[in-house]
Design a protein around this motif. Structure first.
Motif, PDB file in Angstrom:
ATOM      1  N   PHE A  28       0.807  -1.214   0.000  1.00  0.00           N
ATOM      2  CA  PHE A  28       0.000   0.000   0.000  1.00  0.00           C
ATOM      3  C   PHE A  28       0.845   1.272   0.000  1.00  0.00           C
ATOM      4  CE2 PHE A  28      -3.769  -2.260   2.289  1.00  0.00           C
ATOM      5  CZ  PHE A  28      -4.081  -2.891   1.106  1.00  0.00           C
ATOM      6  N   LEU A  29       2.052   1.208   0.567  1.00  0.00           N
ATOM      7  CA  LEU A  29       2.889   2.404   0.665  1.00  0.00           C
ATOM      8  C   LEU A  29       3.935   2.492  -0.445  1.00  0.00           C
ATOM      9  CD1 LEU A  29       3.538   2.462   4.533  1.00  0.00           C
ATOM     10  CD2 LEU A  29       1.819   3.733   3.242  1.00  0.00           C
ATOM     11  N   GLU A  30       3.927   1.510  -1.336  1.00  0.00           N
ATOM     12  CA  GLU A  30       4.955   1.478  -2.381  1.00  0.00           C
ATOM     13  C   GLU A  30       4.656   2.494  -3.486  1.00  0.00           C
ATOM     14  OE1 GLU A  30       7.626  -0.265  -1.755  1.00  0.00           O
ATOM     15  OE2 GLU A  30       6.657  -0.966   0.079  1.00  0.00           O
ATOM     16  N   SER A  76       1.427   2.549  -5.785  1.00  0.00           N
ATOM     17  CA  SER A  76       0.149   2.483  -5.088  1.00  0.00           C
ATOM     18  C   SER A  76      -0.582   3.824  -5.106  1.00  0.00           C
ATOM     19  CB  SER A  76       0.367   2.043  -3.634  1.00  0.00           C
ATOM     20  OG  SER A  76      -0.806   2.193  -2.875  1.00  0.00           O
ATOM     21  N   CYS A  77      -1.907   3.754  -5.232  1.00  0.00           N
ATOM     22  CA  CYS A  77      -2.746   4.954  -5.081  1.00  0.00           C
ATOM     23  C   CYS A  77      -3.703   4.760  -3.914  1.00  0.00           C
ATOM     24  CB  CYS A  77      -3.507   5.249  -6.365  1.00  0.00           C
ATOM     25  SG  CYS A  77      -4.575   3.900  -6.933  1.00  0.00           S
ATOM     26  N   HIS A  78      -3.295   3.926  -2.961  1.00  0.00           N
ATOM     27  CA  HIS A  78      -4.130   3.629  -1.798  1.00  0.00           C
ATOM     28  C   HIS A  78      -4.222   4.868  -0.904  1.00  0.00           C
ATOM     29  CE1 HIS A  78      -5.712   1.484   1.696  1.00  0.00           C
ATOM     30  NE2 HIS A  78      -5.950   0.463   0.895  1.00  0.00           N
ATOM     31  N   LYS A 132      -1.467   5.518   1.641  1.00  0.00           N
ATOM     32  CA  LYS A 132      -0.255   6.160   1.117  1.00  0.00           C
ATOM     33  C   LYS A 132      -0.451   7.674   1.008  1.00  0.00           C
ATOM     34  CE  LYS A 132       2.886   6.427  -2.791  1.00  0.00           C
ATOM     35  NZ  LYS A 132       3.090   6.171  -4.230  1.00  0.00           N
ATOM     36  N   THR A 133      -1.649   8.098   0.608  1.00  0.00           N
ATOM     37  CA  THR A 133      -1.936   9.529   0.509  1.00  0.00           C
ATOM     38  C   THR A 133      -1.749  10.211   1.858  1.00  0.00           C
ATOM     39  OG1 THR A 133      -3.531   9.134  -1.273  1.00  0.00           O
ATOM     40  CG2 THR A 133      -3.709  11.226  -0.088  1.00  0.00           C
ATOM     41  N   ASN A 157       0.026   9.087   4.408  1.00  0.00           N
ATOM     42  CA  ASN A 157       1.441   8.986   4.757  1.00  0.00           C
ATOM     43  C   ASN A 157       2.242  10.116   4.111  1.00  0.00           C
ATOM     44  OD1 ASN A 157       3.743   7.393   5.891  1.00  0.00           O
ATOM     45  ND2 ASN A 157       4.274   7.174   3.722  1.00  0.00           N
ATOM     46  N   GLU A 158       2.010  10.329   2.822  1.00  0.00           N
ATOM     47  CA  GLU A 158       2.766  11.348   2.095  1.00  0.00           C
ATOM     48  C   GLU A 158       2.414  12.757   2.571  1.00  0.00           C
ATOM     49  OE1 GLU A 158       5.265  10.638   0.070  1.00  0.00           O
ATOM     50  OE2 GLU A 158       4.870   8.529   0.509  1.00  0.00           O
ATOM     51  N   SER A 170       7.893   4.361   7.735  1.00  0.00           N
ATOM     52  CA  SER A 170       6.492   3.959   7.563  1.00  0.00           C
ATOM     53  C   SER A 170       6.469   2.510   7.119  1.00  0.00           C
ATOM     54  CB  SER A 170       5.792   4.822   6.511  1.00  0.00           C
ATOM     55  OG  SER A 170       5.888   6.189   6.832  1.00  0.00           O
ATOM     56  N   HIS A 196      -0.825   0.061   9.199  1.00  0.00           N
ATOM     57  CA  HIS A 196       0.392   0.756   8.783  1.00  0.00           C
ATOM     58  C   HIS A 196       0.699   1.847   9.795  1.00  0.00           C
ATOM     59  CE1 HIS A 196      -1.128  -1.192   5.166  1.00  0.00           C
ATOM     60  NE2 HIS A 196       0.107  -1.173   4.722  1.00  0.00           N
TER      61      HIS A 196
END
Length: 661
Positions: free
Chosen positions: A271-273, A276-278, A281-282, A284-285, A411, A429
Motif C-alpha cells: 500500500f505504501l509502495e 500504489s494509489c491507496h 499512502k496519501t 502517509n505522504e 512507515s 500501517h
C-alpha cells in the motif's frame, strides 16, 4: 443457536429516481467532478413484466444501441386479454424489442438457453409470489431469482429490484420493518453472490406511462409510495482470500513460511509502495510533506517486517506489550521451485532484505555484516512479524547517519494479535517520526513538533466535512499515566453526526540518551489506517484491505472526498457458543479472538461475553460468548456463517483445549 438481523450499514448514495431515466445518454460527473459522457447499458433484461408498461416506457428513453429483452411468466393468450398489455406489446414490437413469454425468473438460464446472455442490467419491479403469499415465500422467490441472475448477468452488470416500502428490511426503508417481518433482500441476494451497492427512491413519474399491476394477482397496482429501487452488483467470492505461502531469500538460501490464518490477505500488499494509489499512502505522504516544512527530513526505508527471535528484546525495552501478542512464524529452508510449494499462492519476498542490509535496523551491535544479520534470522527456529515500528528506534538513533535536529521517518505495516473491536486491527500501517536534540532545547522542539502535528491533523480531518457543517474533528494531546508522554486523541464526527468517536491514533514519547546524557529524543507513532478511516469517514477498517477494485475508484490523487461504500446494509448473523474450560490450562481469551478471526476470515465483528457458569457438583467452569458475523465488502450467507461457526467449535477444542457444549 443462531438468529440473524439486519444492521445499519453505510448510508445510501444519492441517485436519480428509478425507472430508466439514468440509462439515457447524457452527462454525469466522474469521481473527480468532471463532466463525462454517460455510457448506456448495451443489453437490458426485464423480468416479471405484467402489462409491459414499464418495458414500453423504458424503451422510449433508450439510445439505439441498447437492446431490451422483456419477459413475463404468463402465456401470450393470457396477456392478450388485457387491452393495455396488447397496446404496449405493439409499441415494443415496433421498436424491435425482444419479447419472451413463459419465462420463469428463477430459471433464467433455461429460459434464455437459445438467446444471447450477458445482460448489463436485469430489472425486476415489485416481485411477488401472488395471492396472500407471506414473507417466507417471497424471500424464497428473491433468493432463487438472484441465484438465477448470476448465470445471465455480465461480470460488471447490475440487478435492479424495486420493492414496496418496508419490504427490503434495510435501514433505507422508512419506516423500517422488523427483520423477521421483512423480505431480507440483502441476505437473499447474498445467496446469488450479490451485494447491495445503491438504494434510491422508485419514482413512477420518471417513467411516463408505467403502471405497476399484479397486486395479489389482480389488476391492481402495488402501493408504490415510499418504494425503493435496490441496485445489486457481484461480490468477490470468499475463495479470493486463501492463505499464501511466502518464499524469502537470505544470502544464497531460500526459506518459506505460511501466511498466518488470522492475517490472510494482509502481507505484502504494498500500500505504501511507489505505484500504489491507496488512501493510506496519501495520508502517509501528506503527513511527511507537512512536517517536512518544519524540520529537515530524512526518510528511512523499512520493508518486509520479520524479526528474529533474538531481536525481540527491544520490544521489552520499549514496553510495546507485544511479545505475547506477536504472530510467530517458523521458517523452513526450501530451495525448490515455487511451483512445487503447496498450501496456496506463492510469493517471493526478496525486497525485505533491506531490513538487514542497507539500514541494519535489526542488527545487534556485535553484527557488522549483512551475512551475519542473515545468520541471525535463519539460525533461529522462529521469527515474528513486527508488532511496532518502535522496535527500530534503538538501531536508528545509534546509526552513524543519525542527525540531531532532523526528523527521521519510517512507515510500514505492523502486525499484532488483538481483541475483536470496531477500531482495533491485527494489521495496520504505522508511521514513526524520530527527532533527536540537545536536552536544553527540549521544550522548544516539543512545542514546535506538537504545534505542527496538530495543525496537520486538524487540516486533514476537516477536509471531508460538508461545507457549512457545525461538526468538527478535534485533536488533543493527553498525558499518559507516566506524566511526561502523550496519547494523540481525536474526537471525530466523520462517521456521522450521531457517531462521535474518541480515538487514540498514536503517541508522543520522549527519552534521554544513555550514552550522551545531554541528548534527548522524541518519537511520534501514529496508526495510518485509523487516520485514513477518520479522514475519509470509512467506518470499517477491513475495507482498507479489500481486494475489490471498486474501493480504489473512490480515491482521486490529490483530492479528499467522503468515501461512498459499494456494499450497503450488510446483514448480521449471530451465534452463541458455550464450552467447558480445561481445569489444568488457563483460558487464553486473546487466542480465542484470534481463532475466531482466522476461521471466519475476519467476518466476526463482535465477541460478547455472556455468562460464566460453575457446575455445583463437579465445580467445572463453563463460559458463554456471543459472536456477531458481518462483512463489509462481500456477500455473506447464513449457510456460510453456520459452516464457519461449526469449524470454530472444532478449532477452539483443538487449540484451546476446551469442550464445546
Amino acid at each position: 443457536m443462531h438468529h440473524q438481523s439486519a444492521t445499519e450499514g453505510e448510508a445510501s448514495r444519492d441517485h436519480p429516481p428509478s425507472g430508466g431515466s439514468d440509462v439515457k445518454t447524457g452527462a454525469s460527473e466522474d469521481a473527480s467532478g468532471e463532466q463525462v459522457p454517460a455510457m448506456a447499458p448495451r443489453r437490458l433484461l426485464l423480468v416479471g413484466e405484467g402489462n409491459f408498461s414499464f418495458a414500453a416506457a423504458l424503451s422510449e428513453t433508450l439510445v439505439g444501441s441498447t437492446r431490451v429483452t422483456a419477459t413475463c411468466l404468463q402465456r401470450p393468450a393470457d396477456v392478450a386479454r388485457d387491452p393495455v398489455a396488447r397496446e404496449n406489446l405493439r409499441r415494443l414490437r415496433e421498436r424491435g424489442t425482444e419479447i419472451l413469454f413463459c419465462v420463469d425468473c428463477t430459471h433464467l438460464a433455461d429460459a434464455l438457453e437459445l438467446h444471447p446472455r450477458e445482460f448489463d442490467r436485469i430489472y425486476f419491479n415489485f416481485p411477488h409470489c401472488g395471492r396472500k403469499a407471506g414473507v417466507a415465500k417471497n424471500r424464497e422467490l428473491l433468493a432463487k431469482f438472484f441465484q438465477s441472475c448470476k448465470d445471465v448477468l455480465a461480470e460488471e452488470g447490475e440487478v435492479h429490484v424495486a420493492l414496496c416500502r418496508g419490504q427490503g428490511g434495510t435501514s433505507a426503508d422508512k419506516p423500517r420493518r422488523e427483520w423477521h417481518n421483512s423480505w431480507q433482500v440483502v441476505a437473499m441476494a447474498a445467496l446469488g453472490g450479490f451485494i447491495l451497492s445503491e438504494v434510491h427512491p422508485f419514482s413512477c413519474e420518471s417513467v411516463p406511462g408505467y403502471k405497476c399491476t399484479g397486486y395479489r394477482s389482480q389488476d391492481k397496482s402495488f402501493h408504490v409510495e415510499g418504494a425503493l429501487n435496490h441496485i445489486f452488483t457481484r461480490s468477490l467470492p470468499f475463495e479470493c482470500s486463501q492463505p499464501r505461502t511466502f518464499r524469502i531469500k537470505l544470502g544464497d538460501r531460500w526459506f518459506s513460511f505460511p501466511e498466518p490464518e488470522a492475517l490472510v490477505g494482509k502481507l505484502n500488499r504494498g500500500f505504501l509502495e511507489a505505484p500504489s494509489c491507496h488512501p493510506i499512502k496519501t495520508i502517509n505522504e501528506k503527513l511527511i510533506a507537512e512536517l517536512g516544512k518544519a524540520f529537515p527530513l530524512r526518510r528511512l526505508n523499512c520493508s518486509f517486517p520479520l524479526l528474529p527471535e533474538g531481536s525481540t528484546n527491544v520490544l521489552t525495552y520499549w514496553n510495546c506489550d507485544s511479545l505475547s501478542a506477536a504472530f510467530w512464524i517458523s521458517l523452513c529452508e526450501d530451495n525448490s521451485n515455487s511451483e512445487s510449494l503447496t498450501g496456496g499462492t506463492t510469493q517471493d519476498m526478496k525486497d525485505f532484505l533491506v531490513l538487514f542490509s542497507e539500514l541494519n535496523l535489526l542488527k545487534d551491535p556485535g553484527l557488522d555484516s549483512k551475512e551475519e544479520a542473515h545468520e541471525e534470522i535463519y539460525g533461529q527456529n522462529k521469527v515474528c512479524l513486527r508488532p511496532s515500528l518502535l522496535v527500530h528506534v534503538q538501531a536508528v538513533i545509534q546509526a552513524p547517519g543519525f542527525f540531531p535536529g532532523s526528523l527521521h521517518v519510517l512507515s510500514g505495516p505492523v502486525f499484532r494479535k488483538c481483541f475483536i473491536l470496531p477500531f482495533t486491527m491485527p494489521a495496520f500501517h504505522e508511521i514513526l517520526f524520530i527527532l533527536g536534540f540537545n536536552q536544553n532545547l527540549k521544550d522548544h522542539y516539543l512545542q514546535t513538533l506538537l504545534d505542527h502535528l496538530k495543525g496537520t491533523l486538524d487540516s486533514l480531518l476537516t477536509q471531508t466535512l460538508l461545507e457549512g457543517s457545525k461538526l468538527s474533528s478535534s485533536v488533543e494531546f493527553v498525558f499518559q499515566p507516566n506524566g511526561k508522554d502523550y496519547f494523540i486523541y481525536v474526537k471525530s464526527h466523520n462517521f456521522g453526526p450521531d457517531c462521535a468517536k474518541d480515538l487514540i491514533i498514536g503517541s508522543v514519547t520522549s527519552a534521554t540518551s544513555i550514552i550522551h546524557k545531554d541528548q534527548s529524543f522524541m518519537f511520534v507513532s501514529m496508526n495510518l489506517d485509523l487516520l485514513t478511516m477518520l479522514v475519509w469517514g470509512i467506518s470499517d477498517w477491513r475495507m482498507l484491505w479489500t481486494f475489490d477494485p471498486r474501493f480504489l475508484k473512490n480515491f482521486v490523487p490529490g483530492k479528499i472526498e467522503p468515501f461512498k461504500s459499494y456494499s450497503l446494509y450488510p446483514p448480521c448473523y449471530v451465534h452463541d457458543i458455550s464450552f467447558w474450560l480445561d481445569e489444568k490450562k488457563e483460558f487464553d481469551e486473546l487466542e480465542f479472538h484470534t481463532v475466531a478471526r482466522a476461521v471466519s476470515q475476519d467476518t466476526v465483528i463482535s465477541i460478547e461475553f455472556l455468562s460464566r457458569f460453575q457446575h455445583p457438583k463437579t465445580q467445572q467452569v463453563s463460559l458463554c460468548y456471543r459472536l456477531t458475523y458481518q462483512t463489509c465488502d462481500k456477500a455473506l450467507t447464513r449457510q456460510q456463517v453456520a459452516s464457519m461457526q461449526l469449524q470454530f467449535r472444532k478449532e477452539i477444542q483443538q487449540r484451546l483445549h476446551v469442550i464445546p457444549r
